[in-house]
Design a protein around this motif. Structure first.
Motif: not given
Length: 235
Positions: A187-196
């Protein structure tokens, strides 16, 4: 040498001195101008011009708020398992996660303070509103849906799951922690990818990319640790 010759020589010396000082000053101005131009060129090339303060509803603010909460749970789970097992590998992983994510959480909250923005979503907006309709689950299909629950972000554990983790010991605690943290990282990776891809502040985008790299590396490690215990990720 006559007095007139002495005065003339002195005058010529002063003129030469003034000329040298003028050349030094002019040279210094040129060097300073070149340095300023160089710094500006490098900053422009890197795209690091100072951005405007993000808005309350921006991806930058939303990611900072939500990821701070997401990280807090990872720290909490890491402290729980630390006291439920004597396995040094699991304890070391838990320490690394707690230390890294506590530091990153401090940065995220610090930016919100710097921007003078609220640490909770405005107008009653729930978590992940900054992703503008995306489900926040990314390529992984949302981690484990049971751990998300209503009002929770992708991959987050429920209160019941945290309670269960605190009741287990030894290898059972290790396996459940690794499964929960795997979901949490997905879940954290998907959120961080969205911010990137969505955030506008360069330093926050860099932090998000660093989160993706770091958590993906830990995902591989946790898969191996689960396999060594005859278990698999839940997602």
């Amino acid at each position: 040498m006559t007095a007139e010759a002495v005065r003339k020589a002195g005058s010529e010396g002063e003129e030469r001195g003034r000329a040298r000082r003028g050349r030094w000053v002019a040279g210094g101005v040129v060097v300073l101008a070149l340095l300023i131009a160089g710094v500006a060129a490098v900053a422009s090339a890197r795209g690091e011009e100072e951005p405007r303060v993000p808005g309350t509803d921006s991806a930058d603010a939303g990611f900072a708020r939500d990821m701070a909460v997401h990280h807090q749970q990872a720290v909490e789970m890491s402290f729980i398992v630390r006291d439920r097992t004597d396995d040094e590998d699991v304890r070391r992983l838990a320490y690394d996660i707690a230390n890294t994510q506590a530091n990153q959480r401090g940065m995220l909250l610090g930016w919100l303070d710097l921007w003078e923005l609220p640490k909770v979503a405005p107008n009653g907006a729930g978590p992940m509103a900054w992703m503008k309709g995306e489900d926040g689950h990314g390529e992984h299909g949302g981690g484990h849906e049971g751990g998300g629950g209503v009002g929770l972000m992708p991959g987050m554990a429920t209160k019941d799951e945290l309670k269960r983790l605190g009741a287990l010991r030894g290898e059972e605690a290790e396996v459940f922690f690794l499964q929960l943290m795997t979901d949490h990282h997905l879940g954290g990776v998907s959120m961080a990818e969205a911010c990137a891809s969505r955030c506008a502040v360069p330093v926050e985008k860099r932090l998000a990319r660093g989160m993706v790299e770091g958590q993906q590396s830990e995902l591989g490690l946790m898969r191996d640790m689960l396999a060594a215990r005859g278990a698999k990720p839940r997602s």
